[in-house]
Design a protein around this motif. Structure first.
Motif: not given
Ligand SMILES: [Zn+2]
Ligand SMILES: [Zn+2]
Lengths: 131, 357
Positions: B298-305, B324-327, B307-313, B332-342
């Motif tokens: 969910k966080a990555c989906t919200l973040l993508e929205g 999705d239709a926008e491709g 970043e791409r100016g489509m926050a409702q996505a 270069n999309l900003r992403t969340i650092p990889f999660f390691q459950n250590s």
């Protein structure tokens, strides 16, 4: 004080848990109330502070003695600066607001019926804000 | 009215009427029963074992402040053998969270516990202030809830803790039971009364205050003169929850046992297996490694929205389709650092804790 002065009772009021925001963001207030409520039936001054018999006689003429219920209304009408619905609901405080009378849960002191005494400390704390 | 004597010690003057039992008790007996009931909750649910590293989710508010105090008290009194940490999330809300974090920093000193503060800004690249300026005040609680959950897990992983405890109290749980019923969310109804939740991959979370009334938590903080912060989040018009809370408080005023009764009702519901199964099986997010029921968490989906100016996505399906239709997401999309459950200590780099000021 001369004999003409109207008896008042002065108490310390404290707000916490975010309630102070409704009262000009000030936690502690000193307030002086009429010792007896103004009543349409009484045109005379209240009783003096000493002498129980005087009190009993005057009680019929003047209104009821100032109690916490009266204080709550007085605070709403005189000190509250915004959003009264967050403080009062019906005749009492909004559910979720805790009241202490001299550091004791008001539920042990008769709640709104507690009669104020000179120097009492009444604390109102909201439980509704933040976790 | 003559002073009333404590129903427990028959000696000192009563200062509190317990909402749960109606008993009138003195200050010392109140501290003792409050702490002992939390201890009993912990022992009966078998929440901890000696040597556990436990993070207290600390907001600076009344519940988590009292929780930190009580956890420290019980850990010392009953020799739980826990290593306790304070874990705070900085959502980036000017004038609200920055003040409450000051409270947490004082708690760090008062309780002598290491403190870790993790911000939305450092994990997601967005503060709540920035999110609200883009999405407005309508859906911002969705963002905040999703981001907070992941931020707490990430903070816990970086502290290598086994367990996060939160200050959710009986009133909160009763309120959630009511909300799940009103929304028809039966799958959640089954889970929301659990004192402890743990997925295969998630860090254990529990609620030692599950049976503690809000009134007693606030009274405890008051009589112990604990230092807490109490201001409503400036972005929080979660109207539905507000109505549920007001309704619950009205019920409590009429009958104080209502809160515990609602929790018991929630516990007594038997949720059918098919209903539970509507929760999709967990996998890990393809982009950030966090547990997820879809390819993207969910966080990555919200973040993508965002970043791409489509926050409702991420909020409505229709908006997601438009996204999705926008491709595909740009490289270069900003992403969340990889999660390691250590959760095994010593397997990764040491954590940067807040230095006591
Ligand atoms: Zn006692
Ligand atoms: Zn993800």
């Amino acid at each position: 004080m001369g004999s003409q002065s109207i008896p008042t009772v002065s108490v310390k009021v404290e707000f916490g848990g975010g309630l102070e925001l409704l009262f000009a963001n000030q936690r502690t207030h000193r307030v002086a109330l009429l010792a007896r409520l103004p009543s349409p039936a009484s045109g005379t001054a209240g009783p003096s502070n000493d002498g129980q018999s005087d009190v009993a006689v005057a009680a019929a003429a003047a209104g009821r003695p100032a109690d916490v219920a009266y204080l709550i209304h007085w605070l709403r009408d005189n000190l509250l600066t915004e959003r009264p619905e967050l403080f009062v609901e019906g005749e009492t405080v909004r559910p979720g607001i805790l009241v202490l009378v001299n550091d004791t849960d008001w539920e042990l002191e008769g709640e709104g019926d507690y009669v104020l005494k000179e120097g009492d400390e009444i604390v109102f704390i909201s439980t509704l804000h933040g976790g | 009215m003559p002073p009333r004597t404590c129903a427990l010690c028959n000696d000192a003057r009563a200062i509190l009427k317990r909402p749960k039992t109606g008993q009138q008790i003195c200050k010392d007996c109140f501290f003792w029963v409050f702490e002992t009931e939390v201890h009993n909750t912990i022992v009966e649910a078998g929440l901890f074992k000696p040597g556990d590293r436990v993070a207290i989710g600390a907001s600076g508010g009344k519940d988590s402040t009292v929780l930190a105090h009580v956890m420290k008290t019980l850990n010392d009194r009953y020799d739980y053998g826990l290593e306790l940490f304070l874990l705070s999330i900085d959502e980036g809300i000017t004038g609200y969270r920055d003040d409450s974090l000051e409270t947490v920093k004082r708690n760090q000193q008062q309780y002598d516990m290491p403190l870790k503060i993790l911000s939305y800004d450092e994990i997601f690249g967005w503060t709540m202030d920035a999110i609200v300026s883009q999405v407005g005040k309508k859906n911002n609680c969705t963002f905040c809830g999703v981001f907070r959950r992941q931020a707490l897990d990430r903070g816990a992983a970086s502290l290598h803790v086994d367990h996060i405890v939160t200050g959710h109290n009986a009133d909160d749980i009763a309120e959630t039971v009511l909300m799940n019923i009103m929304r028809g969310d039966i799958a959640r109804l089954g889970r929301c009364t659990m004192i402890c939740t743990q997925g295969e991959d998630t860090i254990k979370r529990s609620k030692p205050f599950k049976y503690a009334y809000e009134k007693e938590i606030v009274m405890y903080a008051y009589f112990k003169k604990l230092d807490y912060f109490s201001t409503e989040c400036i972005y929080s018009p979660d109207a539905y929850r507000g109505h549920a809370r007001a309704f619950l408080k009205d019920l409590e005023a009429a009958r104080p046992s209502a809160i515990i009764d609602i929790i018991h009702s929630g516990e007594a519901f038997e949720v059918r297996e098919e209903v539970k199964a509507t929760q999709k099986s967990q996998q890990t997010c393809k982009r950030c490694g966090y547990m997820s029921s879809n390819d993207l968490c969910k966080a990555c989906t919200l973040l993508e929205g965002l970043e791409r100016g489509m926050a409702q996505a991420a909020i409505t399906d229709r908006a997601r389709k438009r996204l999705d239709a926008e491709g595909p997401a740009p490289d270069n999309l900003r992403t969340i650092p990889f999660f390691q459950n250590s959760t095994t200590p010593g397997t990764s780099t040491p954590v940067a804790l807040e230095t006591p000021s």
